[in-house]
Design a protein around this motif. Structure first.
Motif, PDB file in Angstrom:
ATOM      1  N   ILE A  29     -44.999 -16.082  23.228  1.00 27.99           N
ATOM      2  CA  ILE A  29     -45.308 -15.250  23.681  1.00 27.99           C
ATOM      3  C   ILE A  29     -46.320 -14.644  22.417  1.00 27.99           C
ATOM      4  O   ILE A  29     -45.486 -14.115  21.843  1.00 27.99           O
ATOM      5  N   LEU A  40     -49.342 -17.109  27.536  1.00 25.35           N
ATOM      6  CA  LEU A  40     -48.124 -17.610  26.928  1.00 25.35           C
ATOM      7  C   LEU A  40     -48.371 -18.502  26.398  1.00 25.35           C
ATOM      8  O   LEU A  40     -49.442 -19.566  27.184  1.00 25.35           O
ATOM      9  N   ILE A  63     -49.147 -10.995  31.602  1.00 28.15           N
ATOM     10  CA  ILE A  63     -49.778 -11.996  31.000  1.00 28.15           C
ATOM     11  C   ILE A  63     -51.612 -12.438  31.252  1.00 28.15           C
ATOM     12  O   ILE A  63     -51.728 -12.269  32.644  1.00 28.15           O
TER      13      ILE A  63
END
Lengths: 227, 335
Positions: free
Chosen positions: B17, B4, B73
């Protein structure tokens, strides 16, 4: 209810954890190193209490007023943690936190908080203690010290750095109504937990992105043509 | 691995992203231009106040669009400098704490490294080594790039950044803030050779720039002409031609000096059409640009730079986070 709290709005940088009924707290005084310190303080609380971040139900934060950058560090860190863990936020006034932090020791019923806002002004607010909690009587304001007055004839306790910097003006404003002054008081994360507990009961939970700073001073730049 | 990216160094909030297997997944940008236009320039305190309201909503949008949760993430990259201290601090606070609470690494990214690597997001990316010309409202840099984090600063502006001078001359000519792009548009209506602006620091060796003298020159030219619409366009063209020619001369010198044949141009001013046309006149070189939407500040380049650095290192697990408003690019080292 397990609550993590933090405050970086003034020269005090603090974090506290209410875990299984016990309060853990870390405080560090600093002028400009809040970003360097705050996550370390929080991390230390988890190590000491053996709590895990997954067990936290709410994050509470001092949302200002105070140093603009300091307030944003606290609120930013809170947003990040609450968003990551998908947990709600309680925002508490740093002035209320200061008042709350003086109750246990002073047994005061009326507390007037004033902190230095620079540019010759203070951030100020007046509180009454009800059932052990500091309740705002008027409204928080940014103003010249000479305009900050008591609002009820009572015995007031004056707290916060504004009471040191503008001692003569403020004591003059509160003439005859001042019991004591204790300027060396800062918002503490443990006081924020006490206040947050009540806010949770009242359902004042915010989502991570609704947790925002309150600056009070909003005229920070001049538009074109405004001289 | 998914990274991210958070960009908040000036007046744009950018979130993206990047996935090392699937490349850029999503990116979103919020520009504060309207907020600052009333003030005739970026107000740092207002920029910071806006970033803290925009970052999480944008992260939310980006995750939704990519159909991911933040638990998917693997690292968070945030711009740690150079830029406005208060604005950087907002992205750093949110980025670092988000990573901490997810127990994943965070990576503090140099904003200009983001720009420098941004053409690598495109199909047919440039191969190392290359020369990078980084031109924006805050920077004018010529850098020799041998690899990620292997940068040698060859030249930079001794005073104003080239984009800054575009904006300032636009202001002199009475164009709205930020006028750089308007000035470039206006130049298309200018008559060539009506005025001749100097090409600063081109008649001596070296790769540094100086653009602030062009402001004075523009001011004097504007004052001593009839100030018609045509004069305005003529001055815009004369300035733009001088600025571009100066940049191109230095690029040619840098390529010759390093014996390299690949040029990468990035940053807000790299979108300038006249500059691109002029650069194509340099023989025997490959030129690479980011796509137009990534010429100015964006989150994609930060996510990408984060991914490039993370692949080769662990990222930082330090609990403190720092921002560096002044951060020379040659201070960087390989991951």
């Amino acid at each position: 209810m397990n609550i993590l709290s933090l405050d970086t709005s003034t020269e005090s940088c603090s974090a506290a954890l209410l875990y299984q009924g016990e309060i853990f707290e870390r405080i560090s005084m600093t002028q400009r190193s809040h970003s360097d310190l705050i996550l370390g303080l929080i991390d230390a609380l988890f190590i000491e209490s053996r709590a895990t971040i997954a067990e936290i139900d709410v994050v509470a934060v001092g949302r200002g007023p105070g140093s603009f950058a300091g307030v944003r560090i606290g609120v930013g860190v809170t947003q990040g943690i609450a968003f990551a863990r998908d947990i709600p936020v309680i925002t508490i006034s740093s002035l209320t936190a200061i008042a709350q932090g003086t109750i246990a020791e002073s047994h005061a019923n009326y507390i007037s908080v004033a902190i230095d806002a620079r540019m010759g002004e203070i951030y100020g607010a007046n509180f009454q203690v009800v059932d052990g909690l500091a309740i705002l009587l008027d409204k928080e304001q940014v103003c010249l010290p000479k305009k900050f007055k008591f609002i009820k004839r009572q015995e007031w306790l004056g707290v916060g750095t504004g009471w040191a910097k503008y001692k003569s003006t403020l004591t003059n404003n509160f003439a005859g109504q001042l019991k004591e002054v204790n300027a060396y008081c800062f918002p503490k994360a443990s006081s924020i937990i006490e206040l947050a507990h009540n806010e949770v009961k009242m359902g004042k939970l915010l989502s991570a992105e609704q947790a925002l700073p309150v600056y009070l001073r909003n005229n920070v730049a001049r538009k074109k043509g405004e001289g | 691995m998914r990274v991210l990216g958070i960009e908040s160094s000036c007046d744009e909030t950018g979130i993206a992203i990047y996935d090392t297997e699937k490349y850029l997944l999503v990116h979103r940008l919020y520009s504060q231009i309207e907020l600052h236009s009333e003030y005739g320039g970026v107000v740092p305190e207002l920029a910071s106040r806006d970033h803290i309201q925009k970052i999480l909503p944008l992260i939310n949008q980006v995750l939704n669009q990519a159909q991911l949760t933040c638990l998917e993430i693997d690292a968070v990259a945030y711009t740690a400098g150079p830029g406005l201290a208060g604005a950087l601090l907002v992205g750093a606070s949110i980025g670092r704490s988000l990573a901490w609470a997810l127990n994943i690494p965070s990576i503090a990214i140099h904003h200009m490294e983001g720009h420098l690597l941004s053409p690598l997001l495109e199909v047919n990316p440039p191969k190392f080594p290359f020369i990078s010309l980084l031109i924006s409202g805050g920077h004018t840099l010529l850098v020799e790039v041998l690899g990620i984090g292997r940068y040698t600063l060859l030249g930079e502006s001794m005073d104003d950044a080239v984009g800054e001078v575009f904006d300032k001359i636009a202001k002199i000519l009475g164009l709205n803030y930020p006028g750089g792009q308007l000035l470039a548009n206006l130049a298309e209506k200018g008559r060539p050779n009506k005025y001749k602006f100097p090409r600063p620091m081109t008649n001596r060796p070296g790769l540094n720039f100086s653009f602030s003298g062009l402001k004075t020159f523009a001011m004097n030219t504007w004052r001593s002409c009839g100030q018609t619409e045509q004069d305005r366009a003529d001055i815009a063209l004369a300035f733009q031609t001088a600025a571009i020619e100066t940049l191109v001369i230095k690029c040619r010198r840098a390529l010759k000096q390093t014996k390299l044949h690949t040029l990468v141009v990035a940053g807000g001013v790299s979108a300038n059409k006249a500059l691109r046309t002029k650069l194509y006149s340099i023989p025997d070189i490959d030129i690479h640009y980011p796509r137009l939407s990534f010429c100015s500040d964006n989150g994609a380049m930060i996510a990408f730079a984060g991914a490039m650095r993370k692949v080769n290192s662990g990222g930082e697990m330090n609990l403190g986070f720092y921002v560096r408003p002044y951060w020379p690019i040659n201070d960087l080292s390989p991951p």
